[in-house]
Scaffold this active site. Structure first.
Site, short mmCIF file in Angstrom:
data_model
loop_
_atom_site.label_atom_id
_atom_site.label_comp_id
_atom_site.label_asym_id
_atom_site.label_seq_id
_atom_site.Cartn_x
_atom_site.Cartn_y
_atom_site.Cartn_z
CG HIS A 101 -1.70 1.27 1.38
ND1 HIS A 101 -2.57 1.79 0.44
CD2 HIS A 101 -1.69 2.16 2.42
CE1 HIS A 101 -3.07 2.94 0.89
NE2 HIS A 101 -2.54 3.18 2.07
CG HIS A 139 0.57 7.14 3.98
ND1 HIS A 139 1.15 6.28 3.06
CD2 HIS A 139 -0.68 6.67 4.18
CE1 HIS A 139 0.26 5.35 2.73
NE2 HIS A 139 -0.85 5.56 3.40
CD GLU A 190 -3.96 6.25 11.02
OE1 GLU A 190 -5.06 5.69 10.85
OE2 GLU A 190 -3.58 7.23 10.35
CG ASP A 191 -1.53 1.67 10.49
OD1 ASP A 191 -2.41 2.11 11.25
OD2 ASP A 191 -1.66 1.58 9.26
CG ASP A 235 -4.04 6.81 2.29
OD1 ASP A 235 -3.79 5.61 2.10
OD2 ASP A 235 -4.58 7.24 3.34
#
Length: 660
Positions: free
Chosen positions: A96, A121, A125-126, A186
């Protein structure tokens, strides 16, 4: 060979199959052969490296070797950070970020730092990495971009997690627009691979896309991305409708192929005879566009007049010569085909707010059908597809950012009532109309804008004191809806004050902001008055306390008051319904009189000149010398109304005056 399971995933619109094969071993349970797993992982690694190399290759053509090295480092960093993660399709998660970086690099043609941020990106967050880690490794600029596209976790959200995320991205425009472009990339890849998600997730992501991201792409002039996002959204939100429209388009193409081929062939013949090099093609509008038009107009597919258009595209190296070439092509075509009256839209001299340029004309084909023809240069087509990123000059990007920022600034006031995002989306999706002042100043306004919106766009004082307007020289109300090309002149009066219903008429945020602020500052009346009996200060009245604590005043003889008294007697209160300065109460009177010369003139003179009141409406009918006249106006008090009735009753020939 026995296959115990089969999985597939979709990437870049290709389908890959992974097979699980049982092997013999001492355990009773079947499990993967170690060699098979290794082969699969090696295939994944090969695919990852090939996809990443495409990004490096694209960027290597326009950035320094040092920047290419930084881009490669970002890829390796993201690959390690996401090493234990899988997408819903079962593929490694790093696919991704690579895809997003490729969109940013090739389709949006951004620089090194946005591509690096695209690789990174989702890291914050992950994974366990922080913005500080990004900043230390790749610098402040990359850290800023990653921070903007990272959803912020909060205990309490101002609106909702999704809405706050939208607001966070839009706020970034105050500094930079690249973060929005990364987020669009995205979202585009997420939509391209949405088939692997469960239905409820598909609906959520597709809904967000249709609501926010497609309108955002539209406003940025990214037509290609906007169209793809819209159609993918419709495909996953309403698959049945999407499929039906696709089939209707297919049948329509078959049905009209011969007619359209004949029309385009004749255009090519005209161009060849004129020595004009160009491409001529029929372009069908996409399913989402047609779906939206059907919902907007209430028409079915077969009655839409804009299912397709014919595109005439010519090469031109000199921008200054484009308009001359467009007019030359237009002249040659209208020498052969009949032109529909008022069928021209000149988006070259008056581009849309998102930068769209083309020359539209409707021509009558030999089959007796009006055909929409778009005449554009290759540069216009390219710019219409990629909007803000079409020109790499800093000044061009700055103009886009400033224009975009102005729209957001106009709407920021509405953040207070939770309407900010809704207003943003409406503005991004509305087509603009260009109107003009009498001196030729061009003003862009959204569709359905009124003369009042035009006035407030020029200056708040012009809107505040707007009395009436002239549109294309014709006298009209300031509430009149405007159309593309209108010339508007606003006339003011210092005694005029904004009316409450103006708030429902205007559509621009500048006008709405001023009116909302204006009425918020006005002193609220002590009481609400019954709309049925319209009591006036000085009459015998009674009050009833409403559920919200406000008091509604009725005349004591009002049937509604009598009904309330019998049902909600405990809510009755005494009120001092006194005259308030500068407030007029609407009344209507009926006059019966014997007709004579100057009777109506005397009645009007009594109200307007002697009593200094304005007449809102007047109707009169004379039957067999008996005049029946109804007049509506505003009064300050019941005593004033009584004085008016007394004055009019004294006029020669008047027999009866009563309040309606």
């Amino acid at each position: 060979m026995e296959i115990i399971s089969c999985r597939f995933f979709v990437d870049d619109r290709k389908t890959y199959f992974l097979l699980s094969i049982p092997v013999r071993n001492e355990s009773k349970k079947k499990k993967f052969n170690v060699l098979d797993v290794t082969i699969m992982m090696q295939n994944y690694d090969k695919m990852i490296q090939e996809k990443a190399k495409r990004v490096f290759s694209v960027m290597g053509k326009r950035v320094s070797q040092e920047d290419v090295t930084r881009i490669k480092e970002a890829f390796e960093f993201a690959k390690v950070a996401h090493s234990d993660q899988k997408r819903k399709s079962g593929e490694p998660y790093i696919f991704h970020p690579i895809a997003v970086a490729h969109i940013v690099a090739e389709e949006l043609m951004l620089g090194a730092n946005p591509v690096i941020a695209a690789f990174l990106h989702d890291v914050v967050e992950d994974t366990d990495y922080t913005i500080g880690d990004i900043q230390e490794r790749f610098g402040d600029d990359v850290a800023f971009l990653v921070r903007v596209v990272t959803k912020q976790e909060k205990e309490n959200y101002e609106m909702s997690k999704q809405m706050d995320n939208y607001k966070q991205m839009l706020d970034s425009v105050q500094y930079d627009i690249r973060a929005l472009l990364i987020k669009l990339a995205d979202r585009l890849h997420n939509m391209r691979t949405l088939s692997s998600m469960p239905p409820h997730k598909q609906m959520k992501i597709a809904g967000e896309t249709d609501y926010f991201y497609a309108p955002l792409a539209n406003r940025l002039g990214l037509y290609g991305i906007k169209v793809e996002l819209e159609n993918l959204s419709l495909r996953y939100r309403c698959p049945q409708e999407y499929g039906e429209i696709k089939e209707m388009i297919r049948r329509d193409k078959e049905l009209h192929e011969a007619r359209l081929t004949a029309f385009t062939s004749k255009i090519r013949e005209v161009m060849d005879k004129s020595g004009i090099l160009c491409e001529v093609a029929v372009e069908y509008r996409e399913p989402y566009s047609l779906w939206r038009k059907m919902r907007k107009t209430g028409m079915d597919f077969n009655h839409l007049t804009t299912r397709h258009f014919v595109e005439v595209v010519f090469p031109c190296d000199d921008v200054e010569q484009e308009k001359d070439m467009v007019l030359k092509i237009y002249a040659r075509l209208t020498n052969v085909f009949r032109e529909k009256p008022c069928g021209i839209l000149n988006y070259i001299d008056s581009p849309k707010e998102n930068g769209y340029q083309s020359f539209h004309v409707q021509l009558l084909s030999d089959c007796g059908c009006w055909e929409e023809v778009h005449i554009s240069s290759e540069r216009m087509v390219r710019h219409n597809q990629i909007g803000i990123v079409a020109e790499r000059e800093e000044s061009n990007i700055r103009r886009w950012v400033d224009r975009f920022r102005k729209v957001l600034k106009d709407m920021e006031f509405h953040m207070k009532d939770g309407g900010f995002i809704e207003n943003v989306v409406t503005t991004f999706y509305n087509d603009d109309i260009m109107v003009f002042s009498p001196k030729g100043m061009a003003i862009n306004l959204p569709k359905k804008a009124t003369a009042l919106d035009f006035a407030f766009e020029i200056h708040s004082k012009l809107g505040e004191y707007a009395y009436y307007a002239k549109i294309n020289g014709q006298l009209t109300s300031v509430k009149t809806e405007l159309h593309r090309g209108d010339v508007i002149e606003i006339f003011t009066d210092d005694n005029i004050k904004p009316k409450e219903d103006w708030q429902d008429i205007v559509v621009t945020y500048k006008a709405k902001r001023f009116l909302r602020s204006y009425f918020a500052k006005q002193e609220k009346p002590k009481y609400m008055h019954c709309p049925h009996c319209n009591p006036i200060p000085g009459e015998e009245v009674i009050g009833f306390v409403c559920s919200d604590g406000s008091i509604t005043v009725h005349k004591r003889s009002c049937p509604r008051a009598i009904e309330l008294a019998s049902q909600q007697g405990d809510s009755i209160v005494s009120v001092e319904y006194e005259q308030e300065e500068n407030i007029l109460y609407p009344v209507s009177i009926q006059i019966l009189a014997v007709d004579r010369y100057h009777l109506l003139s005397d009645i009007i003179n009594c109200i307007t000149n002697e009593l200094l009141l304005s007449i809102d409406a007047l109707t009169t009918k004379t039957t067999d010398s008996i005049v029946n006249c109804n007049i509506s106006f505003g009064v300050h008090s019941f005593g004033e109304l009584q004085a008016i009735i007394s004055h009019i009753s004294a006029i020669n020939g008047v027999d009866e005056v009563r309040r309606v």
